[in-house]
Design an enzyme around this catalytic site. Structure first.
Site, PDB file in Angstrom:
ATOM      1  N   HIS A  62      55.650   5.410  -8.329  1.00 45.61           N
ATOM      2  CA  HIS A  62      55.165   5.877  -9.619  1.00 45.61           C
ATOM      3  C   HIS A  62      54.794   5.487 -10.351  1.00 45.61           C
ATOM      4  CE1 HIS A  62      53.636   8.274 -12.981  1.00 45.61           C
ATOM      5  NE2 HIS A  62      54.068   9.471 -12.406  1.00 45.61           N
ATOM      6  N   GLU A  99      47.117   9.490  -8.198  1.00 43.38           N
ATOM      7  CA  GLU A  99      47.768   9.782  -9.682  1.00 43.38           C
ATOM      8  C   GLU A  99      46.917   8.104 -10.396  1.00 43.38           C
ATOM      9  OE1 GLU A  99      51.075  12.211 -10.585  1.00 43.38           O
ATOM     10  OE2 GLU A  99      51.934  10.300 -10.863  1.00 43.38           O
TER      11      GLU A  99
HETATM   12  P1  PGA Z   1      51.313  14.507 -16.228  1.00 40.34           P
HETATM   13  O1  PGA Z   1      52.533  13.645 -15.240  1.00 40.34           O
HETATM   14  O2  PGA Z   1      51.097  15.932 -15.175  1.00 40.34           O
HETATM   15  O3  PGA Z   1      52.558  14.681 -17.404  1.00 40.34           O
HETATM   16  O4  PGA Z   1      50.505  13.664 -16.556  1.00 40.34           O
HETATM   17  C1  PGA Z   1      52.028  13.295 -14.052  1.00 40.34           C
HETATM   18  C2  PGA Z   1      53.088  12.272 -13.366  1.00 40.34           C
HETATM   19  O5  PGA Z   1      52.928  11.463 -14.333  1.00 40.34           O
HETATM   20  O6  PGA Z   1      53.407  12.461 -12.086  1.00 40.34           O
END
Ligand code: PGA
Length: 257
Positions: free
Chosen positions: A98, A168
Site C-alpha cells: 500500500h 491505486e
Molecule cells: P480511500 O482509500 O478509499 O479512502 O481513498 C483507499 C486506499 O487507500 O486503499
C-alpha cells in the site's frame, strides 16, 4: 486482449480505524450481513481486532484480511507482526505494498518477499501498485511496470492467478485526494497491467488475475467503474467504515453481470 469475467471482489481497508473494538465488531457484523453469495467481500482489519472478528465468524462471502505482514519469519523487528503469528486466525487475504506503507520505506524487493511468504501460506496477496502523479510523457506507466515486475519476481508464474492487483493512483487516495480517477483512466491502466502480466507470465494467467481499483471509491461511482473501468472490484478505504455505504458498493457489484 479479451478479459474473462472474474468474480467481483470488494475489499475493505479499514486502515487505522475504527477507534474502538466495540465499533469494529458492529462494523464487521453490518458488513457481513450485507455481503452476498456472488461477491467476494473481504475486511482487512487492524491486528488488535482479529480476535473479535474471528468470534463473529468470517465466511466464504465475507472473509478476513490483514493490512500488512512482516517480510521475515521472525526476529528483532520491534512492533511488527509475522505471518506465523496469524496462524490461529482465518486470514485469507493480505494487503501488500500500500502506498501508505511504501511511504514508510517498503520497497518492491520487500513486497516481493512478503508475496512469497503469503503464497506459500495460501493467503491471497492484494498487491497495490500506483503512481504518484501522471506525467505527459507516460513515465507513470514505467512506474507501474517496474512495480509489477519487481514485486512478482520471487514467485512461480503459476501462482500469479492467486494474486489480486489493486491499482491505486496516489493522487486519488484519501480525503486530500486531488480527484478520483476516471473510469477511462482505470480501464486504460487495467489493460496495461494485464499486458505487463501477460508479457511475464502469458495471457491465460493475465486474464485469470483479478485487477481492482482503489482511490476514493464510493457508491456513487462504483457502478460506472465496474461497467467502464475494466475492474473486477475495489479496494475501499473511507467508505468501508460506513456500513450503509460499503454494503451498497457490495450490492452494486452483485448486480453487475
Ligand atoms: P480511500 O482509500 O478509499 O479512502 O481513498 C483507499 C486506499 O487507500 O486503499
Amino acid at each position: 486482449m479479451s478479459v474473462q469475467k472474474n468474480k467481483k471482489i470488494i475489499i475493505a481497508n479499514w486502515k487505522m480505524n475504527p477507534g474502538t473494538i466495540t465499533i469494529a465488531e458492529k462494523l464487521f457484523k453490518g458488513i457481513k450481513k450485507g455481503s452476498m453469495k456472488g461477491v467476494d467481500t473481504v475486511v482487512c482489519a487492524p491486528f488488535p481486532y482479529l480476535t473479535i472478528i474471528k468470534k463473529n465468524k468470517p465466511s466464504a462471502f465475507c472473509a478476513l484480511g490483514v493490512q500488512n505482514i512482516h517480510h521475515e519469519k521472525e526476529g528483532a523487528h520491534t512492533g511488527e507482526v509475522s505471518l506465523s503469528m496469524l496462524a490461529s486466525f482465518p486470514v485469507k487475504y493480505a494487503i501488500v505494498g500500500h502506498s501508505e506503507r511504501r511511504a514508510q520505506g517498503e520497497t518492491n524487493q520487500i513486497i516481493a518477499q512478503k508475496i512469497g511468504l503469503l503464497i506459500k501460506a495460501k493467503i491471497t496477496p492484494v498487491l497495490c501498485v500506483g503512481e504518484k502523479e501522471r506525467d505527459h510523457s507516460g513515465f507513470y506507466l514505467h512506474t507501474i511496470k517496474e512495480q509489477l515486475i519487481e514485486c512478482l519476481s520471487l514467485i512461480p508464474k503459476a501462482s500469479y492467478k492467486n494474486i489480486v492487483i489493486a491499482y491505486e493512483p496516489l493522487w486519488a487516495i484519501g480525503k486530500d485526494a486531488a480527484r478520483p480517477a476516471t473510469p477511462e483512466e482505470s480501464n486504460e491502466m487495467v489493460i496495461f497491467i494485464r499486458k505487463c502480466v501477460s508479457d511475464i507470465a502469458g495471457s491465460t494467467v493475465a486474464h485469470q488475475m483479478r485487477v481492482i481499483y482503489g482511490g476514493s471509491v464510493s457508491s456513487k461511482d462504483a457502478s460506472v467503474f465496474l461497467r467502464e473501468g475494466g475492474v473486477d472490484g475495489f479496494l475501499v478505504g473511507r467508505a468501508s467504515l460506513d456500513i450503509k455505504e460499503f454494503t451498497k458498493i457490495i450490492a452494486l457489484a452483485g448486480a453487475q453481470k
